[in-house]
Design an enzyme around this catalytic site. Structure first.
Site, short mmCIF file in Angstrom:
data_model
loop_
_atom_site.label_atom_id
_atom_site.label_comp_id
_atom_site.label_asym_id
_atom_site.label_seq_id
_atom_site.Cartn_x
_atom_site.Cartn_y
_atom_site.Cartn_z
CB THR A 124 -0.92 -0.09 1.33
OG1 THR A 124 -1.64 1.15 1.37
CG2 THR A 124 -0.29 -0.26 2.55
CG ASP A 125 -1.13 4.98 -0.96
OD1 ASP A 125 -1.46 4.43 -0.01
OD2 ASP A 125 -1.68 5.87 -1.41
CD GLU A 126 -3.15 3.48 4.60
OE1 GLU A 126 -2.72 3.76 5.83
OE2 GLU A 126 -4.19 3.50 4.11
CE1 TYR A 148 -3.53 -2.17 5.84
CE2 TYR A 148 -3.19 -0.04 5.51
CZ TYR A 148 -3.40 -1.53 5.00
OH TYR A 148 -3.26 -1.49 3.81
CE LYS A 152 -0.48 -4.38 2.94
NZ LYS A 152 -1.06 -5.56 2.38
N1 LIG Z 1 -8.44 -0.74 0.24
C1 LIG Z 1 -7.51 0.05 -0.20
O1 LIG Z 1 -7.92 1.00 -0.52
C2 LIG Z 1 -6.22 -0.45 -0.31
C3 LIG Z 1 -5.05 0.23 -1.22
C4 LIG Z 1 -4.03 -0.09 -1.31
C5 LIG Z 1 -3.56 -1.65 -0.84
N2 LIG Z 1 -4.78 -2.29 -0.31
C6 LIG Z 1 -4.22 -3.70 0.05
O2 LIG Z 1 -5.13 -4.41 -0.51
C7 LIG Z 1 -5.28 -5.70 -0.10
C8 LIG Z 1 -6.68 -6.09 -0.21
O3 LIG Z 1 -7.15 -4.95 0.58
P1 LIG Z 1 -8.81 -5.11 0.74
O4 LIG Z 1 -9.34 -3.40 0.83
O5 LIG Z 1 -9.61 -5.77 -0.53
O6 LIG Z 1 -9.04 -5.67 2.13
P2 LIG Z 1 -10.40 -6.48 2.39
O7 LIG Z 1 -10.52 -6.15 4.13
O8 LIG Z 1 -11.73 -6.11 1.84
O9 LIG Z 1 -10.30 -8.18 2.28
C9 LIG Z 1 -9.19 -8.64 2.89
C10 LIG Z 1 -9.46 -10.17 2.55
O10 LIG Z 1 -8.40 -10.93 3.10
C11 LIG Z 1 -8.79 -11.99 3.65
N3 LIG Z 1 -8.15 -12.26 4.89
C12 LIG Z 1 -7.81 -11.63 5.97
N4 LIG Z 1 -7.00 -12.36 7.21
C13 LIG Z 1 -6.86 -13.65 6.37
C14 LIG Z 1 -5.80 -14.56 6.66
N5 LIG Z 1 -5.32 -14.72 7.64
N6 LIG Z 1 -6.03 -15.70 5.76
C15 LIG Z 1 -6.51 -15.81 4.55
N7 LIG Z 1 -7.26 -14.58 4.29
C16 LIG Z 1 -7.50 -13.55 5.05
C17 LIG Z 1 -10.26 -11.16 4.50
O11 LIG Z 1 -10.92 -12.60 4.65
C18 LIG Z 1 -10.70 -10.60 3.26
O12 LIG Z 1 -11.35 -11.48 2.26
C19 LIG Z 1 -4.71 -5.64 1.38
O13 LIG Z 1 -3.37 -6.07 1.15
C20 LIG Z 1 -4.58 -4.26 1.34
O14 LIG Z 1 -3.42 -3.84 2.38
C21 LIG Z 1 -6.01 -1.97 -0.10
#
Ligand SMILES: NC(=O)c1ccc[n+]([C@@H]2O[C@H](COP(=O)([O-])OP(=O)(O)OC[C@H]3O[C@@H](n4cnc5c(N)ncnc54)[C@H](O)[C@@H]3O)[C@@H](O)[C@H]2O)c1
Length: 343
Positions: A124-126, A148, A152
């Site tokens: 993530t950009d964070e 968080y 990451k």
């Molecule tokens: N949402 C954003 O704006 C954003 C931006 C940049 C990067 N990200 C990254 O993208 C990825 C997905 O983010 P998101 O917003 O879809 O998150 P989300 O919370 O909607 O989904 C996360 C998924 O991971 C699964 N999960 C959690 N713990 C687990 C484990 N121990 N084993 C297996 N599965 C597990 C959950 O059940 C869920 O389906 C993450 O890595 C996040 O850091 C998100």
């Protein structure tokens, strides 16, 4: 490509990645490994499971055996599973370290053991911390500011060790905030949309001036496909857009869509323990590979809001649904105008 494994594929971004790769590689076996936490929803994937396009393995990435059996024979592993909500990380940071760090470690160990041909790690950009002016390049020092983003960044350090020690075929991505349908309503867009649908106030942390860039989930999935083909092993790629809005602007935009007076619905609450003012990345490195965003939030936020209206029963108890506050078909008012009001 014979076998693709996507962790976290039943969550928000993961489900968009899964949809994209099912279309891009119709003959590949696609496995989703997901623990099905509160943020996951099997309905995010039901349209693909029901026609045998993918297989959902319910399991925890912190269990090495689970990871080993999932990634066996995989040509590509996309690692999107995570605990992803910053607010939760202030109260339960150990769970973030467990999933995001230990889980990433287990998955990388399994990929090493099974000689997976290519791995894309979704960061993530964070991890850069707040960027008040300009933008972070991939070489900028990581300075995470909350549990968080720290987890990451720690996951990236584990990967860095695997890259150096074992020369593993890993590519990392650091993306802006991502928007789209199916996001759990703890994040700003779905949370505000559902509150407006239910006639509840919009609560804003602090003064509402924190800004974020917003990238479409579909554009993000396209970027991952490009990196699966052309991403250089060992490299990290920022993925970003020019669309940047403050939380107040986001609230005004959504009020505009639902035809609600912002002055009567926006309230302010105590800020997070630490709330980064701004994130910003320079994404010229992935642009050089041929990626550019095709979608924009300003054009698509009404459709996203409409999706939450149409699917409110996923998230809201049926008794509350009787008090739905919005018209069944949302308009596309002048969003530029609503932005100008808080510029
Ligand atoms: N949402 C954003 O704006 C954003 C931006 C940049 C990067 N990200 C990254 O993208 C990825 C997905 O983010 P998101 O917003 O879809 O998150 P989300 O919370 O909607 O989904 C996360 C998924 O991971 C699964 N999960 C959690 N713990 C687990 C484990 N121990 N084993 C297996 N599965 C597990 C959950 O059940 C869920 O389906 C993450 O890595 C996040 O850091 C998100």
């Amino acid at each position: 490509m014979n076998k693709i494994v996507i962790t976290g594929g039943a969550g928000f971004i993961g489900s968009h990645i899964v949809e994209h790769f099912v279309n891009a590689y119709p003959n590949a076996e696609i496995i989703v490994l997901d623990k099905m936490t509160y943020a996951a929803d099997v309905r995010n994937l039901m349209h693909l499971i029901s026609v045998n396009k993918i297989r959902l393995v319910v399991g925890d990435i912190c269990h090495l055996d689970t990871c080993l059996s999932a990634v066996k024979g995989a040509d590509l592993v996309i690692h999107a599973a995570a605990e992803s909500h910053v607010d939760n990380s202030f109260g339960n940071s150990l769970e973030f370290t467990r999933t995001n760090v230990t889980g990433t470690h287990c998955l990388m160990e399994a990929c090493r053991s099974e000689n997976v041909a290519k791995i894309i790690h979704v960061s993530t950009d964070e991890v850069y911390g707040e960027v008040l002016e300009g933008s972070a390049t991939e070489d900028t020092t990581l300075k995470p500011t909350n549990p968080y983003s720290a987890s990451k960044a720690a996951a990236e350090m584990i990967i860095s060790g695997y890259l150096q020690s074992y020369k593993m075929p890993i590519v990392m991505v650091r993306a802006n905030n991502i928007f789209g349908k199916r996001q759990f309503p703890e994040k700003i867009i779905p949370k505000f949309a559902l509150n407006l649908i239910l006639g509840k106030p919009l609560t804003i942390h602090g003064n509402g001036k924190n800004c974020r860039h917003y990238l479409s989930a579909d554009d993000f999935a396209v970027a991952l496909e490009l990196l699966a083909k052309k991403g250089v092993i060992g490299e990290c790629y920022n993925i970003g857009t020019t669309e940047e809005y403050t939380n107040m602007q986001m609230a005004y935009m959504l009020c505009d869509i639902f035809d609600v007076d912002p002055d009567k619905t926006i309230t302010f609450i105590k800020d997070r323990p630490f709330n980064d003012q701004r994130y910003a990345v320079d994404w010229s490195k992935i642009t050089a590979l041929g990626w550019t965003s095709q979608h924009s939030l300003i054009n698509e936020i009404s459709d996203v809001a409409q999706w939450y209206y149409d699917n409110a029963d996923r998230y809201v108890p049926s008794a509350d649904l009787k008090t739905l506050n919005a018209p069944t078909k949302l308009g596309k008012p002048s969003l530029e105008l609503s932005l100008a009001k808080v510029a």
